[in-house]
Scaffold this motif. Structure first.
Motif, short mmCIF file in Angstrom:
data_model
loop_
_atom_site.label_atom_id
_atom_site.label_comp_id
_atom_site.label_asym_id
_atom_site.label_seq_id
_atom_site.Cartn_x
_atom_site.Cartn_y
_atom_site.Cartn_z
N UNK A 53 36.52 45.56 1.07
CA UNK A 53 35.47 46.05 1.96
C UNK A 53 34.99 44.97 2.93
N UNK A 54 34.99 43.71 2.48
CA UNK A 54 34.58 42.62 3.36
C UNK A 54 35.54 42.46 4.52
N UNK A 55 36.84 42.67 4.26
CA UNK A 55 37.80 42.60 5.36
C UNK A 55 37.51 43.66 6.41
N UNK A 56 37.15 44.85 5.98
CA UNK A 56 36.79 45.91 6.93
C UNK A 56 35.49 45.56 7.66
N UNK A 57 34.53 44.96 6.93
CA UNK A 57 33.27 44.58 7.57
C UNK A 57 33.48 43.51 8.63
N UNK A 62 33.13 42.36 14.42
CA UNK A 62 33.66 41.86 15.70
C UNK A 62 33.56 42.89 16.81
N UNK A 63 33.31 44.17 16.45
CA UNK A 63 33.17 45.22 17.45
C UNK A 63 31.71 45.53 17.76
N UNK A 64 30.78 44.79 17.15
CA UNK A 64 29.37 44.99 17.43
C UNK A 64 29.03 44.52 18.85
N UNK A 65 27.92 45.00 19.43
CA UNK A 65 27.48 44.46 20.73
C UNK A 65 27.25 42.96 20.65
N UNK A 66 27.40 42.26 21.77
CA UNK A 66 27.25 40.78 21.74
C UNK A 66 25.94 40.31 21.16
N UNK A 72 25.59 40.01 12.53
CA UNK A 72 26.49 40.75 11.63
C UNK A 72 27.48 39.80 10.96
N UNK A 73 28.02 38.85 11.73
CA UNK A 73 28.97 37.90 11.15
C UNK A 73 28.30 37.04 10.07
N UNK A 74 27.05 36.61 10.31
CA UNK A 74 26.34 35.79 9.32
C UNK A 74 26.12 36.58 8.03
N UNK A 75 25.81 37.86 8.14
CA UNK A 75 25.59 38.68 6.93
C UNK A 75 26.89 38.86 6.16
N UNK A 76 28.00 39.04 6.88
CA UNK A 76 29.29 39.18 6.20
C UNK A 76 29.67 37.87 5.51
N UNK A 77 29.44 36.73 6.18
CA UNK A 77 29.75 35.43 5.58
C UNK A 77 28.92 35.20 4.32
N UNK A 78 27.64 35.62 4.34
CA UNK A 78 26.79 35.45 3.16
C UNK A 78 27.30 36.30 2.00
N UNK A 79 27.71 37.53 2.29
CA UNK A 79 28.28 38.37 1.25
C UNK A 79 29.55 37.74 0.68
N UNK A 80 30.38 37.19 1.57
CA UNK A 80 31.62 36.58 1.13
C UNK A 80 31.34 35.38 0.21
N UNK A 81 30.32 34.59 0.56
CA UNK A 81 29.96 33.45 -0.28
C UNK A 81 29.49 33.91 -1.65
#
Length: 218
Positions: A53-57, A62-66, A72-81
Motif C-alpha cells: 500500500x505504501x508503494x501505491x501511496x 507524486x500526483x498531488x497538487x504542488x 503528502x510525501x512527508x506523511x508517506x515517509x513517516x509511515x514507511x519509517x
C-alpha cells in the motif's frame, strides 16, 4: 493497518512473557512456539500488505497538487519509517524465539540421554558430548551470522528501493516542471506576437495623426 500490527506485536510480547513462567511441560512449550510462529506469520503478512500500500501511496502522492505534494510525501515517509521499525522488531522477536527453540531442543536432547553407572563395559561419553555441544554452538553461531547477513541484504535492498523511488519521484517532478515551462514559453510567444501587432498598429495610428496634423495645420 499500522496500529493493528502494533497491537499484534504488543500482544505477542505479552503472551511470550507470560508463557515463560506458565509453560512447564514440553508439550506446552512446543504449542507455545507453534502459536508464536503462527502470529509472526500473520504479522509479516500484514507488514507486506502495508509495504504494498505504501508503494501505491508514493505514486499517488507524486500526483498531488504542488502545494500538497511535499506534505503528502512527508506523511508517506513517516509511515514507511514506522513500518520498517515494526519489521525490525518482528525480526528481533523471531531471532529470540529461534534461540529459545534451540535451547529447548538441546535441553530435551540432554534430558532424553540415558546414563548408567560406570563399570568395566560402560563409560559416560564425555568427549563425544562435548564435541556434540561444540558442534551445536558452531551451528548456532553460523545461523546467527546467516540471519544477520540476510537481514543486512534485505535492508540493503529496501534502501535501494527507496533510492530508486526517490529518483523516480525526482524524474516525475522534472517532467512536471518541464510541462509547466513549456506552457510558460507558449504564453510568452503568444504575448510577443500580440505585442508585435500592437506596436505596428500604434505606429500606423501615429503616422495617420501626424499626417492629419500636418495637412490641416499647415
Amino acid at each position: 493497518q499500522v496500529h493493528e500490527v502494533q497491537s499484534y506485536m504488543g500482544r505477542l510480547e505479552t503472551s511470550d512473557k507470560e508463557s515463560v513462567h506458565s509453560c512447564s511441560s514440553l508439550i506446552q512449550i512446543k504449542l507455545h512456539f507453534y502459536f508464536l510462529a503462527v502470529v509472526e506469520n500473520e504479522i509479516q503478512a500484514r507488514i507486506d500488505n502495508i509495504f504494498s500500500n505504501l508503494e501505491r501511496l508514493e505514486i499517488l502522492s507524486s500526483k498531488e497538487p504542488p502545494n500538497k505534494r511535499q506534505n503528502a510525501k512527508l506523511r508517506v515517509d513517516q509511515l514507511k519509517y514506522d513500518v520498517q521499525h515494526l519489521q525490525t522488531a518482528l525480526r528481533n522477536f523471531q531471532h529470540r524465539r529461534y534461540i529459545r527453540e534451540q535451547q529447548e531442543r538441546q535441553r530435551e536432547e540432554l534430558l532424553a540421554r540415558t546414563f548408567t553407572t560406570n563399570d568395566s563395559d560402560t563409560t559416560i561419553p564425555i568427549d563425544e558430548t562435548l564435541q556434540f555441544n561444540e558442534s551445536l554452538q558452531n551451528a548456532h553461531r553460523g545461523m546467527d551470522d546467516l540471519i544477520g547477513s540476510g537481514t543486512n541484504i534485505l535492508q540493503g535492498l529496501r534502501d535501494q528501493r527507496v533510492t530508486l523511488k526517490g529518483t523516480h519521484k525526482k524524474i516525475l517532478d522534472v517532467a512536471n516542471m518541464l510541462g509547466l515551462s513549456n506552457t510558460v514559453m507558449r504564453l510568452i510567444e503568444k504575448r510577443a506576437f500580440q505585442d508585435k501587432y500592437f506596436m505596428i498598429g500604434g505606429m500606423i495610428l501615429t503616422c495617420v495623426i501626424m499626417f492629419l496634423v500636418v495637412q490641416y495645420l499647415t
